[in-house]
Design an enzyme around this catalytic site. Structure first.
Site, short mmCIF file in Angstrom:
data_model
loop_
_atom_site.label_atom_id
_atom_site.label_comp_id
_atom_site.label_asym_id
_atom_site.label_seq_id
_atom_site.Cartn_x
_atom_site.Cartn_y
_atom_site.Cartn_z
N ASN A 149 50.57 -71.46 -19.95
CA ASN A 149 49.26 -71.48 -19.51
C ASN A 149 48.95 -72.87 -18.09
O ASN A 149 47.89 -72.70 -17.43
CB ASN A 149 47.87 -71.60 -20.77
CG ASN A 149 47.97 -72.37 -21.57
OD1 ASN A 149 48.75 -72.38 -22.29
ND2 ASN A 149 47.12 -73.55 -21.41
N GLN A 178 48.18 -65.11 -19.31
CA GLN A 178 48.50 -65.34 -18.03
C GLN A 178 49.52 -64.88 -17.43
O GLN A 178 49.28 -64.90 -16.29
CB GLN A 178 49.12 -67.31 -18.09
CG GLN A 178 47.69 -68.10 -18.26
CD GLN A 178 46.95 -68.35 -17.66
OE1 GLN A 178 46.74 -67.70 -16.84
NE2 GLN A 178 45.48 -68.93 -18.69
N SER A 198 43.67 -60.51 -22.10
CA SER A 198 42.21 -61.48 -21.62
C SER A 198 41.18 -60.97 -20.56
O SER A 198 41.65 -61.71 -19.31
CB SER A 198 42.11 -62.57 -22.19
OG SER A 198 40.69 -62.80 -22.40
N HIS A 200 39.32 -61.24 -19.03
CA HIS A 200 38.13 -62.74 -18.06
C HIS A 200 39.62 -63.33 -16.42
O HIS A 200 39.03 -63.92 -16.18
CB HIS A 200 37.34 -63.53 -18.92
CG HIS A 200 37.87 -64.93 -19.70
ND1 HIS A 200 38.17 -66.08 -19.15
CD2 HIS A 200 38.10 -64.55 -20.42
CE1 HIS A 200 38.30 -67.39 -20.41
NE2 HIS A 200 39.10 -66.27 -21.04
N THR A 236 30.77 -53.61 -34.31
CA THR A 236 30.16 -52.16 -33.08
C THR A 236 30.76 -52.21 -31.61
O THR A 236 30.72 -54.16 -31.39
CB THR A 236 28.47 -51.90 -32.81
OG1 THR A 236 28.17 -51.83 -33.65
CG2 THR A 236 28.51 -51.13 -31.86
N CYS A 323 40.42 -73.93 -23.02
CA CYS A 323 40.00 -74.31 -23.88
C CYS A 323 40.06 -76.10 -24.63
O CYS A 323 40.08 -76.65 -25.24
CB CYS A 323 40.85 -73.60 -25.37
SG CYS A 323 41.05 -71.95 -25.16
#
Length: 380
Positions: A149, A178, A198, A200, A236, A323
């Site tokens: 990344n 990535q 992921s 996003h 949920t 991150c």
């Protein structure tokens, strides 16, 4: 504005946002409810799972929806470790993994597991020979990312998968966060048991992701409760988010062929222009790297200072991964590659999407040159 921080997050497609809004406002029932609204939501969830499975060329029941890459990585690594600790407590990974992998490994180490962190070469690539040599009788898991990344180096996933075919009891986890949309995953062919993505990162919404769990692989769930996601992830389900994820993945893969060619041209422009700037050292290897990431250092410049200078000119880039960037620590990846601390402290990551243009690249280089000259004058 020139947005070159797409490895941190991408701008959601309008169609993705529209689908999220539609499902949220018209099909907002709980998919676990027995009434018809719950049934409608459950149907949409099932359709999203089937669409993702088809796009990844796997089976629908091998797709588990999560909150993103961090949860997928933690579920894969810890779930595999806890389920198989009676067989062995040895895990193999690399020194350049994402923080969510390395932190999970540290936690397991504190619980008595033994972690082997494989080194990388000057390009940031792990040796397949090192992987093979590290395997022991008590090895239960190998976890290696497909694309780094920070610098974009592609790891030899296929070759490692071939090695692990000789060890059917060892699980193989790949962090493909990535890689998705930029490289083929080929999960079955590469003998991958667990794979994290992921949304996003491919123009979906934050808080949604996928964990592929190969048929027959058993993990210990990290979340207990209502037994959703076939007891693997209670809670949920975010139906609207997962429907949006499926749409984002479909749109990204449809654009992949033309998009990657476009990004390659943009990266070539950036690499050639940046090399002409005094004091620039490019860390992303020319060969064997993903086309959307370009990492470089500007000697003598603190990356944080330089990033804010670019921001004033409406050019947005990053340092390490999103991150880790606020922790103000040196890049573990660059240090593992043998880069000096001074250069690691001045590293910049440019990361592209299919929406970026050659004009943006040329304009960004002009701004980079301008800011470098201004900062050098101030520093004298």
């Amino acid at each position: 504005m020139i947005y070159f921080d797409n490895s941190a997050t991408t701008r959601p497609y309008k169609e993705v946002l529209d689908s999220f809004l539609t499902v949220s406002t018209e099909y907002y029932g709980n998919p676990s409810s027995l009434h018809s609204m719950g049934g409608q939501a459950e149907k949409l969830l099932t359709q999203a799972r089937e669409q993702v499975a088809k796009l990844l060329k796997v089976k629908p029941f091998e797709i588990y929806f999560t909150s993103g890459g961090t949860e997928s990585n933690n579920t894969a690594i810890k779930g595999a470790a806890y389920m198989n600790r009676n067989r062995g407590q040895h895990i193999i990974t690399t020194s350049v993994e994402h923080a969510s992998v390395l932190a999970a490994m540290e936690q397991l180490n504190d619980e008595g597991f033994e972690i082997t962190y494989l080194p990388v070469d000057q390009d940031g690539r792990v040796s397949t020979a090192d992987v093979a040599k590290s395997i022991r009788k008590d090895t239960i898991l190998v976890s290696i990312m497909q694309v780094n990344n920070e610098v974009g180096t592609i790891q030899p996933i296929s070759e490692i998968g071939q090695i692990l075919k000789k060890y059917p009891s060892i699980l193989f986890h790949v962090d493909a966060v990535q890689a998705i949309g930029k490289l083929p995953l080929a999960l079955y062919q590469n003998r991958v048991d667990l794979c994290s993505v992921s949304a996003h990162k491919f123009h979906g919404l934050k808080g949604t992701g996928v964990l592929f769990i190969r048929e027959g692989v058993r993990l210990s769930p990290l979340l207990a409760g209502g037994n959703q996601e076939r007891r693997m992830r209670s809670g949920t389900e975010n139906v609207a988010g997962f429907v949006a994820l499926a749409k984002a993945l479909r749109m990204t893969l449809e654009k992949s062929e033309t998009g990657t060619k476009k990004i390659k041209k943009i990266q070539t422009i950036l690499r050639e222009e940046l090399q002409e700037i005094e004091g620039v050292k490019i860390h992303t290897p020319i060969e064997g790297a993903a086309i959307h990431i370009l990492n470089f250092s500007l000697e003598g410049m603190k990356s944080e200072v330089f990033i804010h200078a670019l921001e004033q000119e409406n050019v947005f880039v990053s340092t390490t991964s999103a991150c880790s960037s606020k922790m103000k620590t040196l890049s573990k990846t660059l240090l593992a590659m043998g880069v000096s601390e001074n250069l690691a402290d001045s590293s910049i990551r440019i990361s592209l999407s299919f929406d970026n243009t050659e004009e943006e690249a040329k304009a960004a280089v002009t701004v980079i040159k301008k800011c470098a000259d201004q900062l050098r004058k101030v520093m004298k």
